[in-house]
Motif scaffolding. Structure first.
Motif, PDB file in Angstrom:
ATOM      1  N   LYS A 554      88.391 131.258  24.880  1.00  0.00           N
ATOM      2  CA  LYS A 554      88.299 132.712  25.031  1.00  0.00           C
ATOM      3  C   LYS A 554      87.700 133.360  23.793  1.00  0.00           C
ATOM      4  CE  LYS A 554      90.044 132.703  29.134  1.00  0.00           C
ATOM      5  NZ  LYS A 554      89.185 133.026  30.295  1.00  0.00           N
ATOM      6  N   SER A 555      88.030 132.804  22.611  1.00  0.00           N
ATOM      7  CA  SER A 555      87.452 133.347  21.371  1.00  0.00           C
ATOM      8  C   SER A 555      85.938 133.146  21.356  1.00  0.00           C
ATOM      9  CB  SER A 555      88.081 132.658  20.154  1.00  0.00           C
ATOM     10  OG  SER A 555      89.467 132.888  20.110  1.00  0.00           O
ATOM     11  N   SER A 556      85.516 131.939  21.768  1.00  0.00           N
ATOM     12  CA  SER A 556      84.073 131.672  21.833  1.00  0.00           C
ATOM     13  C   SER A 556      83.397 132.598  22.833  1.00  0.00           C
ATOM     14  CB  SER A 556      83.826 130.206  22.227  1.00  0.00           C
ATOM     15  OG  SER A 556      84.361 129.344  21.253  1.00  0.00           O
ATOM     16  N   ARG A 557      84.098 132.813  23.950  1.00  0.00           N
ATOM     17  CA  ARG A 557      83.565 133.714  24.974  1.00  0.00           C
ATOM     18  C   ARG A 557      83.399 135.125  24.414  1.00  0.00           C
ATOM     19  NH1 ARG A 557      80.701 135.519  29.097  1.00  0.00           N
ATOM     20  NH2 ARG A 557      81.803 136.924  30.495  1.00  0.00           N
ATOM     21  N   LEU A 558      84.420 135.600  23.690  1.00  0.00           N
ATOM     22  CA  LEU A 558      84.378 136.942  23.107  1.00  0.00           C
ATOM     23  C   LEU A 558      83.284 137.042  22.044  1.00  0.00           C
ATOM     24  CD1 LEU A 558      85.695 139.727  23.052  1.00  0.00           C
ATOM     25  CD2 LEU A 558      87.306 138.865  21.348  1.00  0.00           C
ATOM     26  N   LYS A 559      83.159 135.946  21.238  1.00  0.00           N
ATOM     27  CA  LYS A 559      82.130 135.938  20.199  1.00  0.00           C
ATOM     28  C   LYS A 559      80.736 136.015  20.828  1.00  0.00           C
ATOM     29  CE  LYS A 559      80.264 133.097  16.465  1.00  0.00           C
ATOM     30  NZ  LYS A 559      80.325 131.783  15.787  1.00  0.00           N
ATOM     31  N   THR A 560      80.524 135.216  21.897  1.00  0.00           N
ATOM     32  CA  THR A 560      79.225 135.227  22.584  1.00  0.00           C
ATOM     33  C   THR A 560      78.901 136.604  23.137  1.00  0.00           C
ATOM     34  OG1 THR A 560      79.470 132.898  23.174  1.00  0.00           O
ATOM     35  CG2 THR A 560      77.887 134.190  24.451  1.00  0.00           C
ATOM     36  N   LEU A 561      79.891 137.269  23.737  1.00  0.00           N
ATOM     37  CA  LEU A 561      79.676 138.607  24.290  1.00  0.00           C
ATOM     38  C   LEU A 561      79.256 139.590  23.203  1.00  0.00           C
ATOM     39  CD1 LEU A 561      82.646 138.943  26.799  1.00  0.00           C
ATOM     40  CD2 LEU A 561      80.229 138.989  27.371  1.00  0.00           C
ATOM     41  N   ILE A 562      79.980 139.532  22.065  1.00  0.00           N
ATOM     42  CA  ILE A 562      79.697 140.483  20.986  1.00  0.00           C
ATOM     43  C   ILE A 562      78.317 140.206  20.382  1.00  0.00           C
ATOM     44  CG2 ILE A 562      80.426 141.228  18.691  1.00  0.00           C
ATOM     45  CD1 ILE A 562      83.321 140.698  19.604  1.00  0.00           C
ATOM     46  N   GLU A 563      77.981 138.898  20.169  1.00  0.00           N
ATOM     47  CA  GLU A 563      76.666 138.564  19.612  1.00  0.00           C
ATOM     48  C   GLU A 563      75.540 138.992  20.549  1.00  0.00           C
ATOM     49  OE1 GLU A 563      76.875 134.423  18.898  1.00  0.00           O
ATOM     50  OE2 GLU A 563      77.805 134.624  16.908  1.00  0.00           O
ATOM     51  N   ASP A 564      75.731 138.747  21.857  1.00  0.00           N
ATOM     52  CA  ASP A 564      74.698 139.166  22.813  1.00  0.00           C
ATOM     53  C   ASP A 564      74.539 140.672  22.832  1.00  0.00           C
ATOM     54  OD1 ASP A 564      74.209 136.586  23.444  1.00  0.00           O
ATOM     55  OD2 ASP A 564      75.208 136.612  25.397  1.00  0.00           O
ATOM     56  N   LEU A 565      75.658 141.368  22.736  1.00  0.00           N
ATOM     57  CA  LEU A 565      75.614 142.828  22.743  1.00  0.00           C
ATOM     58  C   LEU A 565      74.871 143.353  21.526  1.00  0.00           C
ATOM     59  CD1 LEU A 565      76.452 145.452  24.097  1.00  0.00           C
ATOM     60  CD2 LEU A 565      78.610 145.354  22.853  1.00  0.00           C
ATOM     61  N   PHE A 566      75.166 142.782  20.350  1.00  0.00           N
ATOM     62  CA  PHE A 566      74.458 143.197  19.140  1.00  0.00           C
ATOM     63  C   PHE A 566      72.956 142.884  19.239  1.00  0.00           C
ATOM     64  CE2 PHE A 566      78.572 143.318  16.767  1.00  0.00           C
ATOM     65  CZ  PHE A 566      78.433 144.600  16.276  1.00  0.00           C
ATOM     66  N   GLU A 567      72.629 141.704  19.798  1.00  0.00           N
ATOM     67  CA  GLU A 567      71.227 141.294  19.878  1.00  0.00           C
ATOM     68  C   GLU A 567      70.430 142.204  20.799  1.00  0.00           C
ATOM     69  OE1 GLU A 567      68.499 137.309  20.656  1.00  0.00           O
ATOM     70  OE2 GLU A 567      70.670 137.208  20.820  1.00  0.00           O
ATOM     71  N   VAL A 568      70.981 142.512  21.983  1.00  0.00           N
ATOM     72  CA  VAL A 568      70.244 143.367  22.902  1.00  0.00           C
ATOM     73  C   VAL A 568      70.129 144.778  22.354  1.00  0.00           C
ATOM     74  CG1 VAL A 568      72.148 144.216  24.344  1.00  0.00           C
ATOM     75  CG2 VAL A 568      69.908 143.818  25.363  1.00  0.00           C
ATOM     76  N   SER A 569      71.120 145.227  21.581  1.00  0.00           N
ATOM     77  CA  SER A 569      71.051 146.557  20.971  1.00  0.00           C
ATOM     78  C   SER A 569      69.946 146.607  19.922  1.00  0.00           C
ATOM     79  CB  SER A 569      72.395 146.921  20.344  1.00  0.00           C
ATOM     80  OG  SER A 569      73.406 146.968  21.321  1.00  0.00           O
ATOM     81  N   LYS A 570      69.847 145.531  19.096  1.00  0.00           N
ATOM     82  CA  LYS A 570      68.799 145.474  18.075  1.00  0.00           C
ATOM     83  C   LYS A 570      67.410 145.461  18.714  1.00  0.00           C
ATOM     84  CE  LYS A 570      69.238 142.567  14.720  1.00  0.00           C
ATOM     85  NZ  LYS A 570      69.481 141.275  14.036  1.00  0.00           N
ATOM     86  N   MET A 571      67.297 144.691  19.805  1.00  0.00           N
ATOM     87  CA  MET A 571      65.997 144.626  20.471  1.00  0.00           C
ATOM     88  C   MET A 571      65.617 145.963  21.087  1.00  0.00           C
ATOM     89  SD  MET A 571      65.992 140.898  22.294  1.00  0.00           S
ATOM     90  CE  MET A 571      66.030 139.386  21.318  1.00  0.00           C
ATOM     91  N   ALA A 572      66.595 146.633  21.679  1.00  0.00           N
ATOM     92  CA  ALA A 572      66.317 147.927  22.303  1.00  0.00           C
ATOM     93  C   ALA A 572      65.891 148.965  21.280  1.00  0.00           C
ATOM     94  CB  ALA A 572      67.544 148.406  23.072  1.00  0.00           C
ATOM     95  N   SER A 573      66.434 148.868  20.047  1.00  0.00           N
ATOM     96  CA  SER A 573      66.095 149.820  18.987  1.00  0.00           C
ATOM     97  C   SER A 573      64.816 149.437  18.264  1.00  0.00           C
ATOM     98  CB  SER A 573      67.245 149.915  17.983  1.00  0.00           C
ATOM     99  OG  SER A 573      67.434 148.665  17.332  1.00  0.00           O
ATOM    100  N   GLY A 574      64.320 148.214  18.537  1.00  0.00           N
ATOM    101  CA  GLY A 574      63.102 147.754  17.881  1.00  0.00           C
ATOM    102  C   GLY A 574      63.345 147.249  16.480  1.00  0.00           C
TER     103      GLY A 574
END
Length: 729
Positions: A554-574
């Protein structure tokens, strides 16, 4: 009776018009003059003087042509190398004789050919060894040219003497006393022209050696001037020789034509007197109601004036043609083969156009006379409409100015083309006026009217841009401007669509918050729950290990979710950098497919891969492009119906690398295809499958960073993703 009087008046006016045109078009050529004062005779007499000076008075002599025989070094070199270098010329001679020598069966023939070949080769060698040898050849050719020039001059002299047998002349060289004469200039003559010393012009002879030699060895022009300043004398056309030439007939024709024009002038004067005294014309007979008059009444007044002027001008051209053709009338008595039927037809056409122009003049004048209000008359003109259209055109000053410059360029270009292409004659002017009236003026009016329409469209657009919803813009015709007006009227539908999109955006935002909360809360709840369970000292070691494994997952799952969320946010902001390299996309796809083959087999899915055998290169960030491929393959594995096929294709299409992934979804796809790319969107709406729901969103962002495109299509349960990026050849 009234109709007869009207016809008589029109005939008399036609005669008066012809008389006026005779005075202006033919008076200067015929009135008070003889045939020997015409331009055609002047041209022939000048030709006689020129040829007499050239071939009789001071012709070319061998002494004049001595300079032609001089050979310079340039001519020697030109002759020597005309066919190439020494080696090239020798080889050329050998090649010429090679075929004949091979074919020769007889020894004597072969020997003769060889001797002939060797003689030519020796001649070529001598050309390159001895300048005097070459000069002698060139002198021989020039002597031949000089001979031909003198022979040609003698032939021309004979032709001249035969061609001007009707002339008598007597000239003397004041310096040498040499005399030249033919005939008796003292006899009674119809024409005489005297020349004092210095009156005759210098005669220039141009001798081009190439024109005579015809080979190319000689290519030079000599200019020889013969001075006639010392010659004086006269030439005449004796009356006794007049009957043997065309001058007698030409003079008779000229005199008859002159008196025909005198007769037309006299008839014109008499017709004018009758019109002013006995047959005073009135407007009333011309003001009849007819379809033609109704047509003229419907035209703007200035256009009606232009049409009247144009018809009158055409009528004048026909009348001038009739006047010119009267010069053929004397030949009816001299030559029975003269055909005047065409001229009679022109006469009737000209008379008809003249009558029409008279009616037009009366109608236009009456229309102007009855319209006392000048302002109202101005409003009826095409010019006023043109001015109003120009005012509307300049409502937008920038566009109006640009359009005006364009119109001026087009007009001046057309005018220049007409001036350059056509001669300065009445026919050319008529053609230009017709083009101007029939094409340019209507085009100008239509163009300005459309510019005014465009300005109204722009004003309407500006109002809508500031939220001021106005009434529908009137759609006129099927022009691009009308289409634009129609599109502008459709903006209200666009506003409605925009509101719907805004509502959709709000809905997606709400769903995003809900999905993020759900996807983060689920593993977090499990972590809290199993952490509390681990606090119980009574649990067994086996249970403890089990709980720790769940916590780790579950920790790995939560970490993956947070990392993906940060990555897509960075990409959206350029706010992300990419490092592009030249990557073989085919090899990259093969590696990605290889890593997931076992997972597909475990999921009971048939993975069908179609990759080009040839490398497909593109400048991409290898790591991030791997993420795109991996996301698409993993996404297909997660959401494909068990027992179905998944198709992965990579090919070149119109200079682009095109990756396609197709699968049959295990879940019913209720969502709009475009919404599946949104963050935290899944085909599994119950969200029981693993994954963050960010895979397609991340892939879309990476593709956008590379300037590519990613299209998602849903057809029933068929799910298809197509990724395109520019390939590098």
């Amino acid at each position: 009776m009234k109709k007869s009087k009207l016809h008589l008046q029109l005939v008399l006016m036609f005669i008066v018009t012809m008389a006026v045109l005779v005075v202006f078009s033919q008076g200067g050529r015929y009135f008070g003059k003889s045939y020997y004062e015409t331009n055609s005779f002047d041209s022939e007499s000048e030709s006689f003087t020129s040829e007499l000076s050239r071939y009789v008075l001071n012709p070319l002599t061998e002494e004049d042509l001595k300079e032609v025989l001089i050979v310079n070094d340039d001519e020697v070199e030109h002759y020597r190398t005309y066919y190439g270098s020494l080696a090239e010329q020798i080889q050329n001679i050998k090649d010429q004789y090679a075929g004949d020598l091979d074919a020769a069966q007889d020894a004597d023939v072969k020997q003769a050919l060889e001797q002939e070949r060797d003689a030519k080769i020796e001649d070529i060698k001598k050309n390159f060894e001895d300048d005097e040898y070459v000069k002698s050849k060139i002198v021989t050719m020039k002597q031949k040219v000089v001979k031909e020039v003198l022979e040609e001059q003698n032939r021309n002299k004979k032709e001249f003497l035969n061609g001007y047998k009707n002339y008598a002349y007597q000239f003397q060289n004041e310096k040498t006393g040499e005399s030249f004469s033919k005939g008796d200039v003292s006899k009674s003559s119809v024409y005489k022209d005297k020349f004092e010393a210095g009156d005759l012009p210098v005669v220039t002879h141009h001798i081009n050696l190439y024109e005579y030699e015809h080979i190319g060895y000689l290519d030079k022009t000599y200019t020889i001037e013969k001075d006639l300043a010392d010659y004086s004398g006269m030439f005449t056309i004796p009356k006794s020789l007049l009957a043997k030439t065309d001058y007698g007939e030409n003079s008779l024709v000229f005199e008859i034509t002159k008196y025909i024009y005198y007769l037309i002038l006299l008839l014109g004067i008499l017709s004018f007197v009758l019109l002013m005294s006995k047959l005073e014309p009135s407007k009333k007979p011309f003001l009849i109601d007819s379809q033609l008059r109704q047509f003229m009444e419907r035209l703007p007044i200035d256009v009606a004036i232009a049409v009247t002027v144009l018809v009158a001008y055409i009528a004048m051209l026909f009348i001038e043609s009739i006047i010119g053709s009267m010069q053929l009338l004397p030949y009816l008595f001299l030559d029975s083969h003269v055909n005047i039927f065409g001229d009679i037809l022109v006469l009737f056409i000209g008379y008809g156009l003249f009558i029409v122009s008279v009616y037009f003049v009366v109608w236009v004048w009456e229309r102007i006379r009855l319209q006392a209000d000048l302002d109202k008359l101005w409003q009826e003109t095409f010019l006023s409409k043109l001015v109003n259209a120009s005012i509307a055109m300049f409502e937008n000053r920038s566009m109006g100015l640009q359009s005006l410059i364009l119109l001026l360029v087009v007009y001046l270009g057309g005018f220049g083309l007409a001036v350059v292409t056509l001669s300065a004659s009445g026919e050319a002017f008529l053609l230009y006026v017709m083009l101007f009236v029939l094409f340019f003026m209507p085009a100008l009016f239509i163009f300005m009217r459309r510019i005014g329409y465009l300005n109204r469209i722009m004003r309407h657009t500006e109002d809508m841009a500031y939220g001021r919803l106005t009434n529908d813009l009137k759609v006129k015709g099927k022009s691009p401007l009308a289409k634009h007006a129609e599109n502008l009227n459709g903006l209200r539908e666009g506003v409605r669509t925009s509101i719907q999109e805004q509502a959709k955006s709000e809905r997606l935002k709400t769903e995003l918050i809900t999905n993020v909360s759900h996807d983060l809360r689920t593993p977090l709840t499990s972590i809290i729950t199993y952490t509390d369970l681990l606090k119980n000292p009574d649990i067994s070691e086996e249970e403890r290990k089990k709980y720790i494994a769940i916590l780790d997952a579950k920790s790995s799952r939560l970490k993956t979710l947070i990392e993906d969320l940060f990555e897509v946010s960075k990409m959206a902001s350029g706010n992300i950098e990419i490092s592009k390299q030249r990557i073989d996309l085919a090899q990259l796809l093969k590696q990605a497919v290889g890593e997931h083959e076992e997972d597909y087999a475990a999921a009971h899915l048939d993975l069908r891969v179609n990759i080009s055998e040839q490398p497909i290169f593109a400048y991409v960030d290898g790591q991030k492009w791997w993420r795109v491929i991996d996301n698409l393959i993993v996404n297909a594995r997660k959401y494909s119906l068990e027992g179905t096929r998944v198709y992965v294709n990579l090919k070149m299409n119109a200079g682009n690398a095109e990756l396609t992934v197709k699968n049959v979804a295990k879940y019913e796809l209720h969502e709009d295809a475009s919404e599946l790319i949104e963050r935290f969107k899944r085909a599994d709406t119950s969200r029981h499958t693993e994954g963050s729901g960010l895979g397609l969103a991340i892939s879309q962002s990476i593709v956008d960073l590379h300037g590519g495109s990613m299209d998602v299509a849903v057809d029933g349960d068929l799910f298809k993703v197509t990724v395109t990026v520019r390939a590098d050849k």
